[in-house]
Design a protein around this motif. Structure first.
Motif, PDB file in Angstrom:
ATOM      1  N   ASP A   1      -7.075  -5.540   0.114  1.00 50.75           N
ATOM      2  CA  ASP A   1      -7.177  -4.104   0.352  1.00 50.75           C
ATOM      3  C   ASP A   1      -5.990  -3.361  -0.261  1.00 50.75           C
ATOM      4  N   ALA A   2      -4.790  -3.964  -0.160  1.00 50.08           N
ATOM      5  CA  ALA A   2      -3.591  -3.340  -0.726  1.00 50.08           C
ATOM      6  C   ALA A   2      -3.678  -3.258  -2.242  1.00 50.08           C
TER       7      ALA A   2
ATOM      8  N   LYS B   1       0.818  -1.219   0.000  1.00 46.71           N
ATOM      9  CA  LYS B   1       0.000   0.000   0.000  1.00 46.71           C
ATOM     10  C   LYS B   1       0.848   1.263   0.000  1.00 46.71           C
ATOM     11  N   SER B   2       2.131   1.109   0.317  1.00 41.86           N
ATOM     12  CA  SER B   2       3.003   2.274   0.448  1.00 41.86           C
ATOM     13  C   SER B   2       3.459   2.816  -0.902  1.00 41.86           C
ATOM     14  N   ALA B   3       3.648   4.115  -0.950  1.00 41.32           N
ATOM     15  CA  ALA B   3       4.186   4.759  -2.158  1.00 41.32           C
ATOM     16  C   ALA B   3       5.645   4.381  -2.371  1.00 41.32           C
ATOM     17  N   GLU B   4       6.312   3.877  -1.315  1.00 40.69           N
ATOM     18  CA  GLU B   4       7.720   3.481  -1.411  1.00 40.69           C
ATOM     19  C   GLU B   4       7.903   2.086  -1.995  1.00 40.69           C
TER      20      GLU B   4
ATOM     21  N   SER C   1      -5.568  -2.002 -11.845  1.00 41.49           N
ATOM     22  CA  SER C   1      -5.451  -2.044 -13.311  1.00 41.49           C
ATOM     23  C   SER C   1      -4.016  -2.281 -13.784  1.00 41.49           C
ATOM     24  N   THR C   2      -3.111  -2.630 -12.860  1.00 37.89           N
ATOM     25  CA  THR C   2      -1.701  -2.805 -13.235  1.00 37.89           C
ATOM     26  C   THR C   2      -1.205  -4.242 -13.109  1.00 37.89           C
ATOM     27  N   LEU C   3      -1.823  -5.056 -12.250  1.00 36.24           N
ATOM     28  CA  LEU C   3      -1.392  -6.446 -12.090  1.00 36.24           C
ATOM     29  C   LEU C   3      -1.701  -7.237 -13.357  1.00 36.24           C
ATOM     30  N   ARG C   4      -0.730  -8.026 -13.828  1.00 32.40           N
ATOM     31  CA  ARG C   4      -0.907  -8.784 -15.062  1.00 32.40           C
ATOM     32  C   ARG C   4      -0.874 -10.298 -14.861  1.00 32.40           C
ATOM     33  N   VAL C   5      -0.365 -10.768 -13.713  1.00 32.40           N
ATOM     34  CA  VAL C   5      -0.357 -12.208 -13.421  1.00 32.40           C
ATOM     35  C   VAL C   5      -0.837 -12.410 -11.987  1.00 32.40           C
TER      36      VAL C   5
ATOM     37  N   ASN D   1      -2.304  -0.318  -4.882  1.00 33.77           N
ATOM     38  CA  ASN D   1      -0.973  -0.587  -5.427  1.00 33.77           C
ATOM     39  C   ASN D   1      -0.934  -0.391  -6.935  1.00 33.77           C
ATOM     40  N   THR D   2       0.134   0.246  -7.423  1.00 33.96           N
ATOM     41  CA  THR D   2       0.277   0.491  -8.870  1.00 33.96           C
ATOM     42  C   THR D   2       1.598  -0.036  -9.430  1.00 33.96           C
TER      43      THR D   2
END
Length: 403
Positions: free
Chosen positions: A309-310, A283-286, A343-347, A314-315
């Motif tokens: 939730d994360a 969830k962190s921007a880091e 919208s970024t997870l692919r697997v 997450n991106t």
């Protein structure tokens, strides 16, 4: 032996011949007789279900074989006699019952003038700490080897410390595999220490590298390494008894690491608390992770809810393995809810969790119906790879593994 030399000389590289041990002059004659258009730059002697390869990196014919220390000594001598060293890029001896005698010959090859070897694969042989120490001593002076594979050898403390000493001097390695090498606690701690400052080492595989240890003995040193290392791309710590405490320690360290992209924590007895710690990282921007493997753990529904939730925020993550994590309806529903936003997870890998055996009716709110909707809609549109599929029987949606 003469028949093998003749076969090798006349082969169209589609024939399969039995490897017969020869002395150095005979091997030299065989190598000299090979009719290939490009210089010999790859030799692989893989045993059991493997193959022997004489040829080039791009085109490798196969000859099944089993070799001994004496065979490797003769082969190295033949390579030197035929001046193959300046062209040899790949040297593999895997799944063979060769040991420290072969290690001595290999160390001589590594220090040969004009050596350009880039990949050295010694996986699953019988090298001990003594033999590995000889190889590492040669590698300390070598500047060409980029990939070193020593997995499935009984290195122990002596071999582990030899690798550490080599890494203190070698600045060319980019990939190191030490899985299943029976290192002790002292060796693994020293290894993590030297990994803090490596100029080119991108990929490290320590899967089940340590023989036995409590989680807090080594994981904290791995975390300290991750806080300092600014180059590592991939780290495999599966089967390392990380547990919840270790997962929390590693997660906090990764807040300070901007370079690690691939992390494998499979089969580490990570439960709810560890899953929640990893979810905070996601969830962190880091967070810089592209791939996270936490399969074969014990996240359960609560851990699944935290990860789900994360996923809504997450991106960075492109691949997530949650297989066999004791998740049931609640946890799996949370994952599908997260994926309905992400919208970024692919697997996404989910097989091995406890999907409802009774299936689901179309349009219902269960996790199976949600996965069915995602597969037919969002996943198809975004080209998401999933290891499960749905099918309908008598108006009931069922789920199966997508092989």
């Amino acid at each position: 032996k003469q028949r093998v030399v003749s076969t090798m000389a006349k082969s169209s590289w589609k024939d399969v011949a039995e490897f017969v041990a020869m002395d150095a002059p005979q091997l030299s004659e065989a190598l000299n007789a090979l009719e290939i258009d490009t210089p010999l730059d790859a030799i692989a002697l893989a045993g059991k279900a493997g193959q022997t390869i004489w040829g080039t990196v791009d085109s490798r014919p196969a000859l099944y074989c089993t070799v001994t220390d004496r065979d490797i000594e003769a082969l190295v001598s033949a390579i030197q006699i035929q001046s193959i060293v300046p062209n040899l890029l790949v040297f593999e001896i895997s799944n063979q019952r060769v040991g420290d005698g072969a290690a001595k010959a290999i160390s001589e090859l590594l220090t040969e003038l004009g050596c350009v070897l880039e990949t050295l694969d010694l996986t699953c042989c019988e090298f001990t700490g003594v033999g590995v120490a000889m190889i590492c001593k040669a590698l300390a002076r070598n500047t060409t080897v980029r990939n070193l594979r020593l997995g499935w050898n009984n290195l122990g403390r002596e071999g582990g410390l030899a690798v550490v000493e080599m890494l203190q001097r070698n600045e060319s390695l980019e990939s190191l595999e030490l899985c299943n090498t029976s290192l002790d606690t002292a060796a693994i701690i020293h290894l993590y220490s030297v990994l803090r400052d490596q100029p080119k080492l991108l990929n490290v595989d320590l899967q089940k590298a340590i023989l036995t240890s409590r989680q807090e003995d080594t994981t904290k040193h791995a975390a300290q390494m991750l806080c300092c290392n600014k180059i590592m791309h991939t780290l495999n710590l599966s089967h390392s008894r990380v547990g919840d405490i270790g997962a929390d320690i590693l997660s906090k360290a990764l807040f300070r690491n901007a370079t690690l992209r691939v992390l494998c924590l499979a089969s580490n007895q990570i439960g709810v608390e560890g899953g929640q710690s990893l979810a905070l990282l996601l969830k962190s921007a880091e967070c810089s992770l592209f791939s996270l493997d936490i399969s074969n753990n014990r996240l359960g529904d609560e851990g699944g809810e935290a990860i789900g939730d994360a996923l809504t925020v997450n991106t960075t993550l492109r691949r997530l393995d949650l297989g066999t994590n004791r998740m049931e309806e609640t946890g799996l529903s949370a994952i599908t809810k997260g994926m309905s936003i992400n919208s970024t997870l692919r697997v996404l890998l989910l097989w091995g969790n406890n999907f409802p055996m009774e299936g689901a009716e179309p349009g219902s709110r269960g996790c199976i119906a949600a996965i069915d909707s995602l597969l037919k809609g969002r996943f198809a549109h975004l080209d998401v790879d999933v290891d499960v599929k749905t099918y309908e029987v008598d108006g009931v949606i069922q789920i199966a593994r997508n092989l």
